[in-house]
Design a protein around this motif. Structure first.
Motif, short mmCIF file in Angstrom:
data_model
loop_
_atom_site.label_atom_id
_atom_site.label_comp_id
_atom_site.label_asym_id
_atom_site.label_seq_id
_atom_site.Cartn_x
_atom_site.Cartn_y
_atom_site.Cartn_z
N PRO A 75 -1.80 -168.87 57.06
CA PRO A 75 -1.00 -169.33 58.21
C PRO A 75 0.44 -169.64 57.85
N GLU A 76 0.73 -169.92 56.57
CA GLU A 76 2.11 -170.16 56.14
C GLU A 76 2.81 -168.86 55.73
N GLY A 77 2.06 -167.78 55.64
CA GLY A 77 2.60 -166.49 55.21
C GLY A 77 1.71 -165.84 54.19
N ALA A 78 2.10 -164.67 53.74
CA ALA A 78 1.30 -163.93 52.76
C ALA A 78 1.27 -164.68 51.44
N SER A 79 0.16 -164.56 50.73
CA SER A 79 0.00 -165.17 49.41
C SER A 79 -0.70 -164.17 48.49
N GLU A 80 -0.82 -164.53 47.23
CA GLU A 80 -1.30 -163.56 46.24
C GLU A 80 -2.19 -164.24 45.22
N PHE A 81 -3.29 -163.56 44.89
CA PHE A 81 -4.21 -163.97 43.83
C PHE A 81 -4.29 -162.79 42.86
N SER A 82 -3.67 -162.92 41.69
CA SER A 82 -3.60 -161.76 40.80
C SER A 82 -3.69 -162.12 39.31
N PRO A 83 -4.70 -162.92 38.91
CA PRO A 83 -4.90 -163.11 37.48
C PRO A 83 -5.23 -161.78 36.82
N PHE A 84 -4.78 -161.58 35.61
CA PHE A 84 -5.05 -160.32 34.93
C PHE A 84 -6.56 -160.14 34.75
N VAL A 85 -6.97 -158.89 34.70
CA VAL A 85 -8.40 -158.59 34.81
C VAL A 85 -9.22 -159.17 33.66
N GLU A 86 -8.58 -159.39 32.50
CA GLU A 86 -9.33 -159.90 31.35
C GLU A 86 -9.52 -161.41 31.39
N TYR A 87 -8.87 -162.11 32.32
CA TYR A 87 -8.97 -163.57 32.37
C TYR A 87 -10.34 -163.99 32.89
N SER A 88 -10.83 -165.08 32.34
CA SER A 88 -12.12 -165.61 32.76
C SER A 88 -12.01 -166.21 34.16
N ASP A 89 -13.17 -166.42 34.80
CA ASP A 89 -13.18 -167.05 36.11
C ASP A 89 -12.60 -168.45 36.05
N GLU A 90 -12.86 -169.17 34.96
CA GLU A 90 -12.34 -170.53 34.82
C GLU A 90 -10.81 -170.52 34.75
N GLU A 91 -10.25 -169.59 34.00
CA GLU A 91 -8.80 -169.50 33.91
C GLU A 91 -8.20 -169.03 35.23
N ALA A 92 -8.90 -168.14 35.92
CA ALA A 92 -8.39 -167.59 37.17
C ALA A 92 -8.42 -168.61 38.30
N ALA A 93 -9.18 -169.71 38.15
CA ALA A 93 -9.28 -170.69 39.23
C ALA A 93 -7.92 -171.31 39.57
N ALA A 94 -7.09 -171.54 38.56
CA ALA A 94 -5.75 -172.09 38.84
C ALA A 94 -4.95 -171.11 39.69
N TRP A 95 -5.11 -169.81 39.45
CA TRP A 95 -4.40 -168.80 40.23
C TRP A 95 -4.86 -168.82 41.70
N LEU A 96 -6.15 -169.05 41.92
CA LEU A 96 -6.63 -169.12 43.29
C LEU A 96 -6.13 -170.39 43.97
N ALA A 97 -6.10 -171.50 43.23
CA ALA A 97 -5.54 -172.73 43.79
C ALA A 97 -4.10 -172.51 44.23
N ALA A 98 -3.34 -171.77 43.42
CA ALA A 98 -1.94 -171.48 43.75
C ALA A 98 -1.85 -170.60 44.99
N ALA A 99 -2.71 -169.60 45.09
CA ALA A 99 -2.69 -168.70 46.25
C ALA A 99 -2.99 -169.46 47.53
N ILE A 100 -3.97 -170.34 47.49
CA ILE A 100 -4.32 -171.13 48.67
C ILE A 100 -3.18 -172.08 49.02
N ASP A 101 -2.62 -172.72 48.01
CA ASP A 101 -1.51 -173.65 48.25
C ASP A 101 -0.33 -172.95 48.93
N PHE A 102 0.01 -171.75 48.46
CA PHE A 102 1.18 -171.05 49.00
C PHE A 102 0.92 -170.50 50.40
#
Length: 345
Positions: free
Chosen positions: A43-70
């Protein structure tokens, strides 16, 4: 009167609002020749979730938090409307340097990748020398080794490259202990040491600052959980920072630009021009440098370009399954982490 906070999205909503794109690069960048990203329509605009493919799910969680926040939370007030940026020079041969740098009009700073696997210090020296010749004496050159040297190799390389008037050397060694050691060894040369992986991939992103192992920090919005989380780290670290990207689309670059625009003292050109490395993007107005800077804006998705860049069916499924797993990790984060947990459905 305080506005009612907007509810965060459920997993079903994220999946419904997602498109997975696959974008080719002009030049191979740290072994990557195609960048995949999951684009969200918040609703605030487009956002992106793009952790590199080799990253673990645990490491990628911060990237998803950022995508939701933005995408779902209004950005903090900004202090500037344009961000000066650096050119990024991958570990290409000397003959290709000109064509890469031509994509960064007006940039006064070049970040040069060094310590590439399979290359030599001689290759690095030749690349840096040619970049300096093209940039001129007044330009700034910074190096990024991505932790590729041990302490002795780093010391030798920094001595060999010091003649090119280095602004700083980013992540010359992998561990915080080694960063501390190399910083002591080269301090007399007046060449600062910057930390990147030791911030964004660390359990404690403030450890490197607390231990005096770096002169400045490289801050990236996605890996650090979003703009607010990154701003908190900047404030608590008390060191100068460079805001950078992680080879994002222009949507992810916009997140970084808004972060940079919120920092009171921005002493260094930022690493937010990597959209220039992409052959295609998801907006008709990509955030590529003009006169050495990019605007602080939220680009509109171009749905035609998105459709043209859609990933294959199997890659789309891979990213959606990853999103489901990472969403579960995000839900499980406790409040003690200082990060926002995802809502339950």
């Amino acid at each position: 009167m305080t506005a009612t906070p907007r509810p965060l999205p459920t997993l079903a909503e994220l999946l419904e609002l997602a498109s997975v794109v696959s974008l080719p690069l002009h030049t191979t960048f740290r072994g990557v020749d195609t960048r995949e990203a999951l684009i969200l329509r918040g609703p605030e605009g487009a956002s992106e979730f793009s952790p590199f493919v080799e990253y673990s799910d645990e490491e990628a969680a911060a990237w998803l938090a950022a995508a939701i926040d933005f995408g779902w939370v209004a950005t903090p007030p900004t202090l500037r409307d344009r961000i000066p940026v650096n050119a990024t020079l991958p570990a290409v041969g000397v003959e290709d340097i000109g064509s890469v740098l031509d994509r960064y009009p007006g940039c006064r700073t070049i970040k040069i990748k060094v310590a590439e696997h399979g290359q030599t210090l001689g290759d690095d020296i030749a690349r840096v020398r040619e970049a300096r010749n093209r940039l001129g004496a007044d330009g700034r050159i910074r190096l990024d080794a991505n932790g590729g040297w041990n302490v002795d190799e780093a010391e030798h390389a920094i001595h060999a490259l010091a003649e090119f008037d280095l602004e700083y050397v980013e992540q010359p060694c992998a561990s915080v202990d080694d960063l501390w050691e190399i910083r002591q060894r080269v301090k007399y040369m007046g060449i600062p040491v910057a930390a990147d992986e030791s911030v964004r991939k660390a359990d404690d992103p403030l450890d490197v600052a607390r231990r005096g192992a770096a002169d400045l920090l490289v801050i990236k919005a996605q890996p650090l959980g979003g703009i607010r989380s990154a701003l908190d780290i900047v404030e608590r670290a008390g060191l100068p920072v460079v805001v950078s990207s992680a080879l994002d689309t222009s949507i992810g670059i916009a997140m970084g630009a808004h972060l940079a625009a919120c920092i009171p003292e921005l002493e260094y050109d930022c690493g937010l021009a990597t959209a220039a490395l992409l052959v295609a993007d998801v907006t008709a107005e990509p955030l590529v440098p003009v006169d050495g800077s990019i605007p602080v804006v939220r680009p509109e998705l171009d749905e035609t370009l998105v459709q043209q860049s859609l990933a294959s069916t199997d890659r789309d499924l891979w990213w959606r399954q990853r999103l489901e797993r990472v969403y579960g990790v995000l839900q499980g984060w406790s409040e003690s982490t200082g990060r926002h947990a995802a809502p339950t459905e």
